[in-house]
Design a protein around this motif. Sequence first.
Motif: not given
Length: 275
Positions: A118-123, A167-172, A174-178
């Motif tokens: 998933t995108k969150a996990l890739e981030m 990457f951390y900013h984007y991770f957060r 995506y994590r919220e979204r996913e």
Amino acid sequence: MASPEQYQPRWRIADLDFSRIDLQRVRDDEYTFYLVACASFVESGSDLYTHNLVDFFHDNEQVVAWLRGQWELEELQHGAALRAYVAHVWPEFDWQSAYDSFLGEYAAYCKVELLEPTKALEMAARCVVETGTATYYRALSRSTKEPMLRDLAARISNDEVNHYKHFYHYFRQYREREGVGRSRVLATLSRRTLEMRNEDADCAIRHVLRFRDPARAEDAAYLRQLSARMNTIVRTNLTPEMALRMIMRPLELPPKVQSWVQYPIRQLMHYVFLR
Ligand SMILES: [Fe+2]
Ligand SMILES: [Fe+2]
């Protein structure tokens, strides 16, 4: 976060004065040669990976703009600056031929299937990779007595920390979204921490050795010894607390469970750097 058109490398190769290199302090330092040359290979091969990432995040304009406008340019600049450093200090090394040989093997590692599910996990995975590079260059900067390399490695390390922050900013987001749970994030972080000392580095050392010292290219014991020595230089100059904090951050743990999870991650890091 900057808007897409504001993205640009934070420094330029033209800012570096290679004539300032103190050759006496580095020319005979064979391990530093290997550390710099191997890093220049992996960085120069970054564009193979960028395409995969850009494809993976193609529906997110902001991420794509950052990957293309800053991340990729900076990674390639890291490769070019390190290559230029090698050319100034060890001009007898045939960088291009060695790199071509490396790329032949390395290209096979950079496949889309290697991305996380998933995108969150890739981030999250990218956070680990940037932690690894930030740590490596911080250690390289501390290990050398040559002032220009100290400065160059510190600049690169700062860039890697900045990549991590993006990457951390984007991770957060995506994590919220996913809605991806902590246990999956932890699994990704752990696996990628274990992979920090991975095929990339081993592959680079083999190809650098082949062109630096062809007579020993097939000497497996020498290769192991070389790789162990390089690992020791990085390990003894590490800032493990910085790496640990960076790796743990995507878990966003409340302070009371932090020390509980810190233990296995610390053990993993120990394993990665001490083996
Ligand atoms: Fe880099
Ligand atoms: Fe980076």
